[in-house]
Design a protein around this motif. Structure first.
Motif, short mmCIF file in Angstrom:
data_model
loop_
_atom_site.label_atom_id
_atom_site.label_comp_id
_atom_site.label_asym_id
_atom_site.label_seq_id
_atom_site.Cartn_x
_atom_site.Cartn_y
_atom_site.Cartn_z
N ASN A 191 2.13 1.47 -5.83
CA ASN A 191 3.24 2.42 -5.68
C ASN A 191 2.83 3.17 -4.72
OD1 ASN A 191 4.07 0.23 -7.75
ND2 ASN A 191 4.70 1.69 -8.98
N ASN A 192 2.44 3.17 -3.05
CA ASN A 192 2.37 4.13 -2.09
C ASN A 192 1.79 5.35 -2.65
OD1 ASN A 192 3.06 2.93 -0.09
ND2 ASN A 192 5.47 3.81 -0.13
N VAL A 193 1.32 5.40 -4.19
CA VAL A 193 0.26 6.91 -3.97
C VAL A 193 -1.12 6.61 -4.56
CG1 VAL A 193 0.05 9.00 -5.66
CG2 VAL A 193 2.73 7.57 -5.26
N GLY A 222 10.54 3.63 -9.93
CA GLY A 222 11.49 2.54 -9.53
C GLY A 222 10.90 2.09 -8.37
N TYR A 223 9.94 1.09 -8.04
CA TYR A 223 9.25 1.28 -6.94
C TYR A 223 9.68 0.14 -6.60
CZ TYR A 223 5.70 0.25 -3.15
OH TYR A 223 4.80 0.21 -2.17
N ASN A 224 10.67 -0.84 -5.74
CA ASN A 224 11.02 -1.46 -5.80
C ASN A 224 10.08 -2.37 -4.92
OD1 ASN A 224 12.72 -3.71 -5.42
ND2 ASN A 224 15.01 -2.06 -4.56
N PHE A 225 9.79 -3.27 -5.00
CA PHE A 225 9.23 -4.28 -3.75
C PHE A 225 9.42 -5.32 -3.80
CE2 PHE A 225 6.43 -7.00 -6.94
CZ PHE A 225 7.05 -6.56 -8.08
N GLU A 259 1.79 -3.39 5.65
CA GLU A 259 2.12 -2.67 7.36
C GLU A 259 2.05 -1.20 7.16
OE1 GLU A 259 5.18 -5.15 8.23
OE2 GLU A 259 4.38 -6.37 9.20
N ASN A 260 2.58 -0.89 5.58
CA ASN A 260 3.11 0.82 5.49
C ASN A 260 1.73 1.16 5.66
OD1 ASN A 260 3.29 3.21 4.49
ND2 ASN A 260 3.24 1.42 2.07
N HIS A 261 1.49 1.94 6.62
CA HIS A 261 0.43 3.05 6.09
C HIS A 261 0.66 4.24 5.83
CE1 HIS A 261 -2.81 0.29 9.34
NE2 HIS A 261 -1.76 0.00 8.27
N ASN A 262 1.68 4.19 5.41
CA ASN A 262 2.02 5.85 4.36
C ASN A 262 1.68 6.37 3.63
OD1 ASN A 262 3.17 5.53 7.28
ND2 ASN A 262 4.81 6.61 7.60
N ALA A 263 1.16 5.34 2.87
CA ALA A 263 1.21 5.61 1.22
C ALA A 263 -0.04 7.41 1.54
CB ALA A 263 0.41 5.49 0.59
C1 NAG Z 1 6.35 3.90 0.62
O1 NAG Z 1 5.56 4.54 1.37
C2 NAG Z 1 6.92 3.45 3.23
C3 NAG Z 1 6.44 5.16 3.91
O2 NAG Z 1 6.51 6.51 3.58
C4 NAG Z 1 8.17 3.97 2.83
O3 NAG Z 1 8.81 4.05 3.77
C5 NAG Z 1 8.43 3.06 1.68
O4 NAG Z 1 10.26 3.19 1.17
C6 NAG Z 1 7.47 4.32 0.17
N1 NAG Z 1 7.87 2.85 -0.94
C7 NAG Z 1 8.42 3.61 -1.78
C8 NAG Z 1 9.46 2.48 -2.69
O5 NAG Z 1 8.77 4.58 -1.92
#
Ligand code: NAG
Ligand code: NAG
Ligand code: NAG
Ligand code: NAG
Ligand code: NAG
Ligand code: NAG
Ligand code: NAG
Ligand code: NAG
Ligand code: NAG
Ligand code: NAG
Ligand code: CU
Length: 575
Positions: A391-393, A422-425, A435-439
């Motif tokens: 979840n981005n972490v 509540g990670y919405n995928f 594509e998300n390099h911002n985790a």
């Molecule tokens: C994951 O990280 C990206 C970039 O920071 C952000 O756009 C996205 O909303 C994040 N997703 C969640 C579910 O937090």
């Protein structure tokens, strides 16, 4: 030392004597304390003919087996003689009820054991079954510190199957690079993947194809790298406790010409089913029954092959030796068992789904849950570093172990922001390159309400290479969970729970999430402590593929001083 029998596999005369001796000195029926004095140190060994420094316990890798009876207390006095390296040992599958500080997870439940120190682990083995132990300090498990734990039922409970002999076999993959080289490559901006292992080991023995040019480090005639031999007597039934502690590989185990009946998984009895090939993921244990019912005039291969990743490692081989054939007599077959197609995901999914609780030992799950957390597993780049995220972490360890930080109210030693639950995928395409390099990387943890029922959905995705999705075996500390279901593709939180198996799900502590698929788990957060939940692939966990749960930490008793002495621990100093 506690009562501890490891009969040598041969010569036969000695084997018989040893079995006889173990009958005379049968363990007493009442619960007892079993004490082990262990010394961990580096030694040169050649488990696959290639000489390298490996970590041994009392001179052995795999280390000594712990053989106990349900209800016993195990005491391990572990001396760290690694000279320049810390150590910690995790007791894999043991829930540590009432002793969360003995879980052995460095950074979560204890400070590392420093060179020269002796640390005492003390815990109860409350259930019968097949368990493991292994290093849990960075990627140290790769260096060979592992072994098996076998807990037999107390006299009050029989098992739902019978057999004549009981054997423990640990499967492993093996690298010639040191764990340091591997960890350094993974932690560099100039990312260097560990690659495929050089060989596969069965009970610590394998065979690398040495080239004549490196005869000084790799010697094919070294007796240390002769294959493991499992000697059987025709007509007898063997319980094989097969466990995997691979660094990376998922494996398929088979014995040429013999079927196996699966009867136990991770310490829980399984509704028996017959297979020819067993898929086993790192951190899992199974008991299978094998009857020596084939032509006894010859020997057979026992073999392991890599699955889920394109195999670049030769088949791992042991000899299934029918007494009185010579244990070294090679099976007459010219080709060794090749295993199933490495990329047949449907077949593996089917076998995972076939594992159900035994009808007489079916502890049903609560019918509903209090909380559902979906864990999207992704590969990311963070500040130019290749990482795994949930979840981005992406997880990294704080300097002060969580158990100590939480008990001592040290709120500044790890990230207090709750991870995104509540990670919405919904819009996340699990089939494309992320594509998300911002985790972000974080030391934040999930705090669970004590005694609540928690569902975890592991969701697999595509990695950073096209058309690639790996299988991840997730292992939970401090608990077993019910495996409610496996699915293909993206989990649907509205539809898929309707198809959960709430009737006879198996309980496990390690479970795979298959390629581009999902796996649903349920557990009760009823064991006060702080527990890691992570991918059991060493490199993946090192790259951040894990989370930490806290539950009822206020109910944890006074922490032993011995786990402290690192990070920022108010008022405590190691004597
Ligand atoms: C994951 O990280 C990206 C970039 O920071 C952000 O756009 C996205 O909303 C994040 N997703 C969640 C579910 O937090
Ligand atoms: C084991 O058997 C002994 C003697 O029959 C009995 O006293 C004891 O309570 C039993 N223990 C368990 C755990 O069943
Ligand atoms: C390889 O091992 C064998 C058996 O232990 C030994 O006789 C031989 O000298 C070794 N070869 C080398 C090059 O060390
Ligand atoms: C193994 O099981 C299969 C399927 O049940 C059966 O057809 C086969 O004969 C068995 N083989 C042996 C060697 O028992
Ligand atoms: C599986 O891998 C083999 C090569 O190892 C390849 O020929 C085959 O097409 C693959 N099958 C699938 C379903 O991807
Ligand atoms: C930590 O905080 C809890 C709850 O506020 C309190 O009960 C406990 O005594 C504190 N522990 C320490 C070591 O300060
Ligand atoms: C998740 O995202 C989708 C698409 O952006 C949106 O339609 C849906 O309402 C969101 N669900 C939740 C629970 O926020
Ligand atoms: C990632 O972060 C960079 C710089 O912070 C930003 O330009 C980019 O839009 C972000 N990407 C996503 C997918 O959020
Ligand atoms: C985590 O990310 C932060 C910010 O990008 C960075 O300073 C830190 O070194 C990272 N830590 C690890 C262990 O990767
Ligand atoms: C935990 O839940 C069980 C029922 O599932 C209940 O019997 C028990 O009293 C609860 N314990 C606490 C400490 O809340
Ligand atoms: Cu993984």
């Amino acid at each position: 030392m506690g009562v501890h029998f490891e009969c040598p596999k041969f010569p036969i005369g000695l084997l018989v004597l040893c079995l006889f001796a173990s009958l005379i000195i049968a363990p007493s029926v009442e619960a007892r304390i079993r004490t082990y004095n262990w010394e961990a140190k580096y030694e040169y060994k050649s488990p696959d003919c290639y000489k390298k420094l490996i970590i041994t316990i009392n001179g052995k890798s795999p280390g000594p087996s712990i053989l106990a009876r349900q209800g016993d207390t195990i005491i391990v006095n572990l001396k760290n003689s690694l000279l320049m390296e810390n150590v910690a040992i995790h007791w894999h599958g043991i829930r540590q009820i009432g002793t969360p500080w003995s879980d052995g997870t460095e950074g979560v439940t204890q400070c590392p054991i420093l060179p020269g120190e002796t640390f005492t682990y003390k815990f109860d083995v409350d259930r019968p079954g097949t368990y493991l132990y292994h290093a849990h300090y960075s990627m140290q498990r790769d260096a060979g510190l592992y072994g098996s734990i076998r807990v037999s039922p107390n006299n009050g409970s029989a098992e739902p199957f019978t057999y004549d002999y009981d054997r423990s076999i640990i499967l492993n993959d093996w690298y010639h690079k040191s764990a340091y080289e591997q960890a350094t490559g993974l932690s560099s901006q100039n990312f260097e993947w560990v690659g495929e292992p050089e060989s596969l080991l069965i009970q610590g023995k394998g065979r690398f194809n040495c080239s004549p040019s490196n005869a000084d480090v790799c010697n094919s005639t070294n007796p240390e790298c002769s294959p493991y031999v499992l000697t059987v007597v025709s007509g007898k039934t063997y319980r094989l406790r097969i466990a995997s502690l691979t660094s990376l590989s998922a494996l398929n185990f088979e014995i040429e010409g013999h079927n196996m009946t699966v009867v136990e998984a991770d310490g829980h009895y399984v509704e028996p089913f017959v297979i020819k090939n067993l898929n086993i993921y790192s951190g899992e244990t199974y008991s299978v029954l094998v009857r020596a019912d084939q032509d006894p005039s010859r020997n057979y291969w026992a073999a392991i092959n890599v699955i889920t990743r394109k195999p670049e490692t030769p088949t791992g081989l042991a000899i299934f030796n029918y007494y009185p054939n010579h244990p070294r007599k090679l099976p007459p077959t010219t080709s060794v068992p090749a295993g199933p197609l490495w990329n047949d995901t449907d077949y593996r999914l089917e076998q995972s789904r076939a594992i159900k609780a035994h009808h007489d030992y079916n502890d049903r799950p609560p019918p509903t849950t209090d909380r559902m957390i979906i864990f999207l597993n992704t590969q990311n780049t963070i500040d130019g570093y290749r990482r795994w995220s949930v979840n981005n972490v992406s997880f990294f360890f704080p300097h002060t172990p969580y158990l100590i930080a939480l008990k001592e109210n040290l709120t500044h030693v790890f990230d207090q922001t709750p991870p995104p639950t509540g990670y919405n995928f919904t819009n996340y395409d699990i089939y494309s390159v992320p594509e998300n390099h911002n985790a972000t990387n974080s030391s934040s943890i999930y705090r669970l309400q004590f005694n609540s029922t928690v569902d975890i959905i592991l969701q697999n995705t595509n990695m950073m290479n096209r058309d690639s999705s790996d299988t991840h075996p997730w292992h939970l500390h401090g608990h077993d969970f019910w495996v409610l279901g496996y699915g293909k593709g993206k989990f649907d939180p509205f539809k898929d729970p309707k198809n959960y198996n709430l009737v006879d799900p198996i309980m496990k502590n390690t479970v795979p999430v298959h390629r581009y698929g999902w796996t649903a788990l349920r557990f009760k957060a009823d064991n006060p402590g702080v527990w890691a939940f992570h991918c059991h692939i060493e490199s993946h966990f090192h790259m951040g593929m894990g989370v930490v749960f806290e539950e009822g930490v206020e109910k944890v008793g006074e922490l032993p001083q011995s786990i402290m002495g690192c990070g920022e621990i108010k008022g405590f100093h190691r004597p």
